[in-house]
Design a protein around this motif. Structure first.
Motif, mmCIF file in Angstrom:
data_model
loop_
_atom_site.group_PDB
_atom_site.id
_atom_site.type_symbol
_atom_site.label_atom_id
_atom_site.label_comp_id
_atom_site.label_asym_id
_atom_site.label_seq_id
_atom_site.Cartn_x
_atom_site.Cartn_y
_atom_site.Cartn_z
ATOM 1 N N PRO A 163 0.599 -1.342 -0.177
ATOM 2 C CA PRO A 163 0.012 0.117 -0.146
ATOM 3 C C PRO A 163 0.700 1.420 0.000
ATOM 4 O O PRO A 163 0.344 2.368 0.501
ATOM 5 N N HIS A 164 2.096 1.163 -0.645
ATOM 6 C CA HIS A 164 3.150 2.247 -0.423
ATOM 7 C C HIS A 164 3.148 3.363 -1.676
ATOM 8 O O HIS A 164 3.950 4.274 -1.565
ATOM 9 N N LYS A 165 2.444 3.259 -2.632
ATOM 10 C CA LYS A 165 2.630 3.835 -3.868
ATOM 11 C C LYS A 165 2.535 5.384 -3.602
ATOM 12 O O LYS A 165 3.014 6.468 -4.135
ATOM 13 N N GLN A 166 1.570 5.950 -2.590
ATOM 14 C CA GLN A 166 1.280 7.184 -2.186
ATOM 15 C C GLN A 166 2.168 7.852 -0.946
ATOM 16 O O GLN A 166 2.827 8.484 -0.837
ATOM 17 N N ALA A 167 2.413 6.850 -0.172
ATOM 18 C CA ALA A 167 3.153 7.049 1.214
ATOM 19 C C ALA A 167 4.405 7.331 0.864
ATOM 20 O O ALA A 167 5.104 8.017 1.726
ATOM 21 N N VAL A 168 5.030 6.921 -0.262
ATOM 22 C CA VAL A 168 6.588 6.698 -0.544
ATOM 23 C C VAL A 168 6.939 8.282 -0.834
ATOM 24 O O VAL A 168 8.069 8.617 -0.617
ATOM 25 N N LEU A 169 6.163 8.846 -1.264
ATOM 26 C CA LEU A 169 6.248 10.377 -1.998
ATOM 27 C C LEU A 169 7.259 11.190 -0.962
ATOM 28 O O LEU A 169 8.137 11.588 -1.542
ATOM 29 N N PRO A 170 6.732 11.538 0.051
ATOM 30 C CA PRO A 170 7.557 12.511 0.985
ATOM 31 C C PRO A 170 8.789 11.872 1.448
ATOM 32 O O PRO A 170 9.704 12.559 2.122
ATOM 33 N N LEU A 171 9.140 10.685 1.290
ATOM 34 C CA LEU A 171 10.369 10.101 1.729
ATOM 35 C C LEU A 171 11.407 10.125 0.420
ATOM 36 O O LEU A 171 12.596 9.520 0.668
ATOM 37 N N LEU A 172 11.228 10.690 -0.568
ATOM 38 C CA LEU A 172 12.238 10.696 -1.688
ATOM 39 C C LEU A 172 12.817 12.104 -1.740
ATOM 40 O O LEU A 172 12.171 13.015 -1.362
ATOM 41 N N ASP A 173 13.869 12.077 -2.613
ATOM 42 C CA ASP A 173 14.464 13.442 -2.630
ATOM 43 C C ASP A 173 13.861 14.122 -3.908
ATOM 44 O O ASP A 173 14.176 15.523 -4.132
ATOM 45 N N HIS A 174 13.636 13.472 -4.937
ATOM 46 C CA HIS A 174 13.081 13.967 -6.271
ATOM 47 C C HIS A 174 11.870 13.026 -6.578
ATOM 48 O O HIS A 174 12.050 11.836 -6.664
ATOM 49 N N VAL A 175 10.852 13.510 -7.097
ATOM 50 C CA VAL A 175 9.673 12.877 -7.809
ATOM 51 C C VAL A 175 9.398 13.497 -8.977
ATOM 52 O O VAL A 175 9.427 14.706 -9.268
ATOM 53 N N ASP A 176 9.592 12.467 -9.994
ATOM 54 C CA ASP A 176 9.417 13.002 -11.564
ATOM 55 C C ASP A 176 8.067 13.771 -11.404
ATOM 56 O O ASP A 176 6.951 13.506 -10.877
ATOM 57 N N PRO A 177 7.992 14.797 -12.555
ATOM 58 C CA PRO A 177 6.849 15.635 -12.730
ATOM 59 C C PRO A 177 5.549 14.740 -13.067
ATOM 60 O O PRO A 177 4.292 14.775 -12.484
ATOM 61 N N ASN A 178 5.590 13.604 -13.596
ATOM 62 C CA ASN A 178 4.582 12.775 -13.982
ATOM 63 C C ASN A 178 3.927 12.115 -12.871
ATOM 64 O O ASN A 178 2.719 12.081 -12.463
#
Length: 277
Positions: free
Chosen positions: A66-81
């Motif tokens: 269930p991590h596809k949304q929860a992982v976003l704030p844990l990353l250094d860069h998220v692609d625009p798409n």
């Protein structure tokens, strides 16, 4: 340094076929690497990624429920798409640290690019990360209306503005007949029917059967390959697309990000044979 490796993380994750796919491609290309699977609960996610950052042999991971949304704030860069979609399914090392992207859209494209959708209607079951990727893809295919079947429409209001250029309607599950009326395409983007997950309710399957004639059905679930959703469509005149098309399509992009080389040209046919025999 040791042997480079990547993995898929989720909860549950034992059902995943990703290790079989990536291991086969590693062997085909003669790459001395590995690909595994790790069960990571929601409470473990942040610490798990922090630990992987410190491992120089780790090349990244595919991210499933269930991590596809929860992982976003844990990353250094998220692609625009991926930022626009609001979901990440692939994490890899990049110039800015841990990068997140969404190769699910490419997977949906691999499954549905051959289907005529322009100006038509689609009905989509689910509201998670996979559903967001499907919404993004459908908007790009100039679909006129997307009916989104969700458990609680009030909690899915943000999905109305998740895509531009398409009218998104929110429908509760018990009004599936209205949601599917006139649809050219029916998609299951929920885990219902997946091994270890709840089955799709009979009332929903009855709606699928009633609206199947002349439509295309696409199930993102790939284990089992023949789900109740697809069986209901097949038995009532629908063209069906199983979840392996998307799984292999999204894996292609991830493999190159992890290991620096594209899979073999005949990747889909050979992997499908591997997974179905």
């Amino acid at each position: 340094m040791g042997r480079p490796f990547a993995e898929v993380i989720g909860d549950p994750v034992a059902h995943s076929r990703s290790p079989m796919i990536h291991k086969a491609w590693l062997a085909d290309l003669g790459i001395d690497g590995d690909y595994g699977a790790a069960r990571v609960t929601p409470s473990q996610l942040a610490d798990y990624l922090a630990g992987r950052r410190a491992d120089p042999d780790w090349r990244g991971c595919n991210v499933t429920l269930p991590h596809k949304q929860a992982v976003l704030p844990l990353l250094d860069h998220v692609d625009p798409n991926a930022r626009r979609i609001g979901a990440v399914n692939c994490v890899y090392r990049g110039a800015q640290g841990l990068h997140g992207c969404n190769s699910d859209v490419g997977g949906v494209a691999a499954a549905l690019d051959c289907v005529d959708l322009r100006g038509g209607r689609a009905a989509l079951i689910g509201a998670g990360g996979a559903a967001r990727a499907a919404l993004d893809y459908l908007a790009g295919r100039e679909v006129d209306r997307i009916a989104l079947l969700v458990r609680d429409p009030a909690k899915a209001e943000d999905l109305r503005s998740a895509v531009a250029g398409a009218r998104v309607e929110l429908w509760p599950m018990d009004r599936c007949d209205g949601a599917m009326s006139g649809a050219r395409l029916l998609i299951n983007a929920s885990p219902m029917g997946m091994e270890g997950a709840p089955a799709m309710p009979p009332s929903l399957l009855a709606c699928v059967a009633a609206h199947a004639p002349g439509t295309t059905l696409f199930d993102m679930v790939y284990n089992p390959l023949e789900t109740g959703f697809l069986a209901a469509g097949r038995a009532n005149g629908a063209a069906v697309v199983d979840g392996l098309a998307m799984l292999i399509g999204q894996a292609r992009a991830a493999f190159q990000l992890f290991f620096g080389r594209p899979p073999p040209e005949d990747a889909e046919a050979r992997i499908r044979a591997l997974l179905t025999t």
